[in-house]
Design an enzyme around this catalytic site. Structure first.
Site, short mmCIF file in Angstrom:
data_model
loop_
_atom_site.label_atom_id
_atom_site.label_comp_id
_atom_site.label_asym_id
_atom_site.label_seq_id
_atom_site.Cartn_x
_atom_site.Cartn_y
_atom_site.Cartn_z
N ASP A 38 0.93 -1.27 -0.02
CA ASP A 38 -0.19 0.02 0.07
C ASP A 38 1.06 1.27 0.13
O ASP A 38 2.16 1.09 0.05
CB ASP A 38 -0.78 -0.02 1.20
N ASP A 55 3.28 2.62 -4.76
CA ASP A 55 2.29 3.19 -5.52
C ASP A 55 2.06 2.60 -6.66
O ASP A 55 3.24 2.18 -7.86
CB ASP A 55 2.89 4.67 -5.81
N VAL A 56 1.14 1.81 -6.83
CA VAL A 56 0.58 0.90 -8.08
C VAL A 56 0.74 1.68 -9.47
O VAL A 56 0.92 0.92 -10.42
CB VAL A 56 -0.90 0.21 -7.84
N TYR A 147 -13.79 7.41 -12.83
CA TYR A 147 -13.70 5.95 -12.08
C TYR A 147 -14.65 5.03 -12.98
O TYR A 147 -13.95 3.89 -12.85
CB TYR A 147 -14.31 6.39 -10.87
N ILE A 180 -19.86 -1.01 -0.32
CA ILE A 180 -19.36 -1.96 0.75
C ILE A 180 -18.91 -0.60 1.55
O ILE A 180 -18.29 0.41 1.21
CB ILE A 180 -18.06 -2.46 0.10
N THR A 182 -16.61 0.94 3.56
CA THR A 182 -15.14 1.00 3.85
C THR A 182 -14.72 2.64 3.87
O THR A 182 -15.72 3.29 3.56
CB THR A 182 -14.20 0.40 2.61
#
Ligand code: NAD
Length: 242
Positions: A38, A55-56, A147, A180, A182
């Site tokens: 993460d 960092d993806v 998104y 969800i 989160t």
């Protein structure tokens, strides 16, 4: 009873987030060794859990994670791409900077993760990649333009990877959560509760809990799903059923 992931090494991105944390806990209980990645400085690692900063959206950071995984465990059987960010504005309200950031993390990050980890996953002989799309990768909401575009791309990137690697020892599937509870949407849930419009539209009339999504990742990570590839799995309390 033996755990369902005994003998497997699994890498989870976004591992400090709501669904990531629940998935990591479940995978650990089922006997997996874990690489948890993460943003930020990771907590201490243990013998079975390697925590790494990632960092993806950075190819060089993915290469470093692949190298560290190879060094520590010598193998990788499961890649769970969970890192993600959301931006709610629609087409005209989205700035180019925000568009680029969402695409870089959600879409490019998923591709870079598969690219970096496929050599290890192919060597496993029974590799599994689980990518995270959304119900917003399936249906339009009238908002969240970047998104939605990124999650739609993850859906088809998953399918083409599944076809490309079907006879090369790696299965690739996508998970499509609904609402969800989160940190990603906590503010909205705190403000609107069960009157939140997507919850009102959800036949089960509640938000899902992270552990109710983690069980799907477990199925797709395990050999129980050995004939499942290129498929999309909604976990949404019925939201997309009508
Ligand atoms: P979350 O915000 O709790 O977790 C997301 C995690 O991703 C965080 O730990 C964050 O630090 C990490 N992250 C963000 N940018 C990153 C980057 N560049 N590199 C590495 N890590 C990064 O959200 P969540 O609900 O657990 O989301 C997990 C995934 O599920 C996301 O891909 C999200 O789009 C998807 N999803 C969530 C919902 C929902 O309602 N919560 C619905 C559909 C899909």
């Amino acid at each position: 009873m033996a755990g369902r992931l005994v003998g497997k090494v699994a890498l989870i991105t976004g591992a400090a987030g709501g669904i990531g944390r629940a998935t990591a806990e479940l995978f650990a209980r089922e006997g997996a060794q874990l690489v948890l990645a993460d943003l930020g400085s990771p907590q201490d690692s243990t013998a079975d859990v390697l925590r790494l900063p990632l960092d993806v959206s950075s190819e060089s950071q993915w290469e470093a994670v692949a190298e560290a995984t190879r060094e520590r465990f010598g193998r990788l059987d499961v890649l769970v791409n969970l890192a993600g960010i959301v931006d709610w504005p629609g087409i005209e309200g989205t700035t180019q900077a925000d568009w680029d950031r969402v695409i870089a993390v959600n879409q490019t990050g998923t591709w870079l993760g598969m690219k970096a980890m496929l050599p290890l996953l192919r060597a496993s002989g029974a590799g599994s990649i689980v990518n995270t799309s959304s119900v917003l990768g399936l249906i339009g909401s009238g908002a969240a333009a970047a998104y939605q575009a990124s999650k739609g791309a993850v859906r088809l990137l998953t399918k083409t990877a599944a076809v490309e690697y079907a006879t090369r020892g790696v299965r690739v599937n996508s998970v499509h959560p609904g609402v969800i509870a989160t940190p990603m949407i906590q503010e909205i849930l705190d403000e609107q509760g069960d009157q939140q419009p997507d919850i009102v539209r959800t036949p089960m009339r509640r938000a899902g809990q992270p552990h109710e999504v983690a069980t799907l990742y477990l199925f797709l990570a395990s050999d129980e799903s050995s004939y499942v590839t290129g498929a999309e799995f909604v976990v949404d309390g019925g939201l997309t059923a009508h």
